[in-house]
Design a protein around this motif. Structure first.
Motif, PDB file in Angstrom:
ATOM      1  N   GLU A  11       0.826  -1.184   0.000  1.00 44.57           N
ATOM      2  CA  GLU A  11       0.000   0.000   0.000  1.00 44.57           C
ATOM      3  C   GLU A  11       0.870   1.247   0.000  1.00 44.57           C
ATOM      4  O   GLU A  11       2.083   1.185   0.245  1.00 44.57           O
ATOM      5  CB  GLU A  11      -0.931  -0.026   1.200  1.00 44.57           C
ATOM      6  N   LEU A  38      -9.717  -0.769  -3.460  1.00 44.59           N
ATOM      7  CA  LEU A  38      -8.576   0.138  -3.347  1.00 44.59           C
ATOM      8  C   LEU A  38      -9.115   1.563  -3.463  1.00 44.59           C
ATOM      9  O   LEU A  38      -9.920   1.856  -4.342  1.00 44.59           O
ATOM     10  CB  LEU A  38      -7.545  -0.129  -4.452  1.00 44.59           C
ATOM     11  N   TYR A  94      -0.814   1.803  -5.799  1.00 39.85           N
ATOM     12  CA  TYR A  94      -0.660   0.484  -5.196  1.00 39.85           C
ATOM     13  C   TYR A  94       0.211  -0.405  -6.086  1.00 39.85           C
ATOM     14  O   TYR A  94       0.169  -0.293  -7.319  1.00 39.85           O
ATOM     15  CB  TYR A  94      -2.024  -0.188  -4.989  1.00 39.85           C
ATOM     16  N   LEU A 124      -9.872  -3.525   2.017  1.00 39.21           N
ATOM     17  CA  LEU A 124      -8.511  -3.114   2.340  1.00 39.21           C
ATOM     18  C   LEU A 124      -8.499  -1.757   3.026  1.00 39.21           C
ATOM     19  O   LEU A 124      -7.470  -1.102   3.070  1.00 39.21           O
ATOM     20  CB  LEU A 124      -7.660  -3.052   1.060  1.00 39.21           C
ATOM     21  N   PRO A 127      -5.939  -1.579   6.829  1.00 33.13           N
ATOM     22  CA  PRO A 127      -4.782  -2.449   6.529  1.00 33.13           C
ATOM     23  C   PRO A 127      -4.309  -3.143   7.777  1.00 33.13           C
ATOM     24  O   PRO A 127      -4.309  -2.619   8.872  1.00 33.13           O
ATOM     25  CB  PRO A 127      -3.736  -1.458   5.986  1.00 33.13           C
TER      26      PRO A 127
END
Length: 556
Positions: A11, A38, A94, A124, A127
């Motif tokens: 990330e 994302l 990413y 996500l 995290p």
């Protein structure tokens, strides 16, 4: 559950986590209905699709504005690209490292499967470390905490030995159970009320006793003073201290201290919730023995290629009347196929895709009959003699050279030499293949004929209006001989098998040629393909000249 591969997601903040990929379809994008979500200005709502099977995964960029990079190179949109272990996928800010499937037990992550073949959605937005990376981080936290505890304990022990040890004061004390720790400003207290020299600015530990010894004197102990102003204060989390009544003594001995008890509370980790969503598969399966893939949603568009029963195609959209699917073949080509020839997942919503422009339609030539020449008798010449003057010599002009077109590199078959050497040569041009001899079935109709070519499994429809069509034979053994319920009138015949399948299902063929006049039969014949069309020998040795513009003529 068996996993096909593993993604290592890096990330923007540097966090790394592992995401297993199960067989099926996995979508990546900013929308919350994706399997992997994302966030970022460069991430499309549906950015990338991963198609995984036992051989690995293929990546398809779904037409995102910012694009997708694999190993630093841009991936063309809507084309499947096979991933190799070690490939680095870049989506916005990413990076995802693609790895082959690990051995069982090496990774404790298991992909969820909503439905039959799709993996579960994994959010996500919170995290966290996965697998061995999370264990390594916990170990580092524990080692660091133990190091801090050891350092604080060593400082406290040295301070107790050199400043508060009863051996230095010569006073016997009654040791009590180990007290709890209060970490405060660094201050030393003397028994006579005097002020000691301030300790160093580094934080120290002051210990409060839980009980003291009782002396004969009843005079209270004078209050200690400290002129040192602390520069730093260290507070221990969840630690309290409660002093007990101090002992009375005539000599006011210093208060003894005990080694502290340190309680280390390890950090807690709460996993983010995993939200499972079910997405219908965008893959469809061909349900016909042979199906045409065309350049547009109609039989008026040219055929691009053919697919066969059991092949899978990736569905992207559908026509405005829902009768055609816009799809991608396994070799990456795009095209249209009739909807009834494809099985798709229930509930799959497909967008409406506008049809491309039709190719220009050829205008058929108009035929004007030429009246036959009239014969006028010529009277025989008379036998009168007329003297002829002697001939005079006239010089002839020099001969002019007319270029002759070069011969073709492929020989022309013997039955087709005579028709080709005439005026049709400029239209057909040179052959593109040698002459082929094959078994052919023929059936006459009211307004034309049908021929079946065995070596290519193609059906030629030659109509009396001088138009012709070439259609793939999709009928196979085991299918019904009759493809429609029509009943032939008296004296006429209904076509069956391959001819009947085309006659019943191909648009406009039934009205073009009408009913068959007799049953089909076979004979050996010859075909040869040219740059501008084809030549074929008919049953009566007539040569059919089939031009690419859709018109035909015969020779002689």
């Amino acid at each position: 559950m068996q996993q096909s591969a593993l993604l290592r997601l890096v990330e923007p903040g540097g966090q790394v986590r592992g995401i297993p990929l199960a067989p099926g379809v996995t979508t990546i994008g900013e929308s919350t209905d994706n399997h992997i979500v994302l966030a970022g200005p460069k991430i499309a709502s549906r950015h990338v699709q991963l198609l995984c099977d036992a051989q690995g995964c293929r990546l398809v960029d779904l037409g995102s504005a910012s694009g997708t990079l694999v190993n630093g190179r841009s991936v063309p949109p809507n084309l499947a690209r096979r991933l190799q272990p070690g490939d680095v996928i870049e989506i916005g800010d990413y990076r995802l490292h693609y790895e082959a499937a690990s051995e069982p037990g090496d990774n404790q992550l298991s992909p969820a499967v909503p439905g039959d073949i799709q993996p579960a959605a994994e959010k996500l937005e919170a995290p966290r470390m996965q697998g061995k990376y999370r264990r390594q981080r916990v170990v580092l936290w524990v080692i660091g905490a133990l190091g801090v505890v050891a350092a604080v304990g060593l400082v406290a022990l040295l301070a107790w030995i050199f400043l508060f040890s009863p051996r230095a004061k010569g006073t016997a004390i009654d040791l009590t159970p180990i007290p709890t720790v209060v970490v405060a400003t660094s201050t030393n207290v003397a028994g006579d009320g005097a002020t000691d020299t301030p300790a160093p600015v580094s934080p120290t530990v002051t210990l409060a006793p839980q009980d003291t010894a009782t002396a004969t004197a009843t005079e209270p102990l004078p209050a200690p003073t400290d002129t040192h102003t602390p520069e730093s204060t260290v507070v221990a989390e969840s630690v309290t201290s409660t002093p007990e009544p101090a002992e009375t003594s005539t000599s006011a001995p210093p208060t003894p201290t005990k080694p502290p008890t340190i309680v280390v509370i390890p950090p807690t980790w709460t996993p983010a919730p995993v939200i499972a969503t079910a997405t219908p598969s965008p893959w469809g399966m061909v349900n016909a023995a042979t199906a045409n893939v065309r350049a547009g949603p109609s039989n008026q568009y040219p055929v691009i290629t053919q697919v066969f029963y059991g092949q899978y195609v990736l569905l992207f959209g559908q026509s405005a009347n829902y009768d055609w699917f816009y799809l991608q073949l396994q070799d990456g080509r795009l095209g249209w196929m009739a909807a009834y020839l494809v099985n798709r997942s229930p509930g799959l919503a497909l967008p409406i895709v506008p049809a491309p422009a039709l190719p220009p339609t050829a205008i058929p030539p108009t035929w004007t009959p030429v009246p036959p020449p009239t014969w006028t008798p010529v009277p025989p010449p008379t036998s009168t003699f007329t003297p002829v003057p002697p001939p005079t010599w006239t010089p002839l002009p020099p001969a002019t050279w007319t270029p002759v077109p070069p011969p073709c590199s492929i020989a022309i078959g013997a039955p087709f030499v005579s028709p080709w050497t005439g005026s049709i040569r400029d239209t057909l041009r040179c052959p593109v293949d040698t002459m082929k001899e094959t078994w052919t079935a023929i059936q006459p109709f009211e307004r034309g004929i049908m021929l079946w070519r065995e070596d290519q499994r193609m059906i030629y429809v030659i109509a009396n209006d001088h138009t012709w069509r070439k259609i793939a034979d999709n009928w196979v053994e085991g299918m019904p001989a009759e493809s429609c319920p029509d009943v032939a009138p008296s004296g006429l015949v209904k076509p069956i098998r391959g001819f009947g399948y085309v006659w019943c299902n191909a648009a406009g063929i039934k009205n073009l040629v009408g009913w068959a006049t007799e049953d089909e039969h076979g004979y050996d014949t010859q075909f040869q393909a040219f740059e501008g069309g084809e030549m074929m020998r008919g049953e009566n040795n007539a040569i059919y000249i089939l031009l690419h513009n859709g018109w035909w003529q015969s020779y002689p």
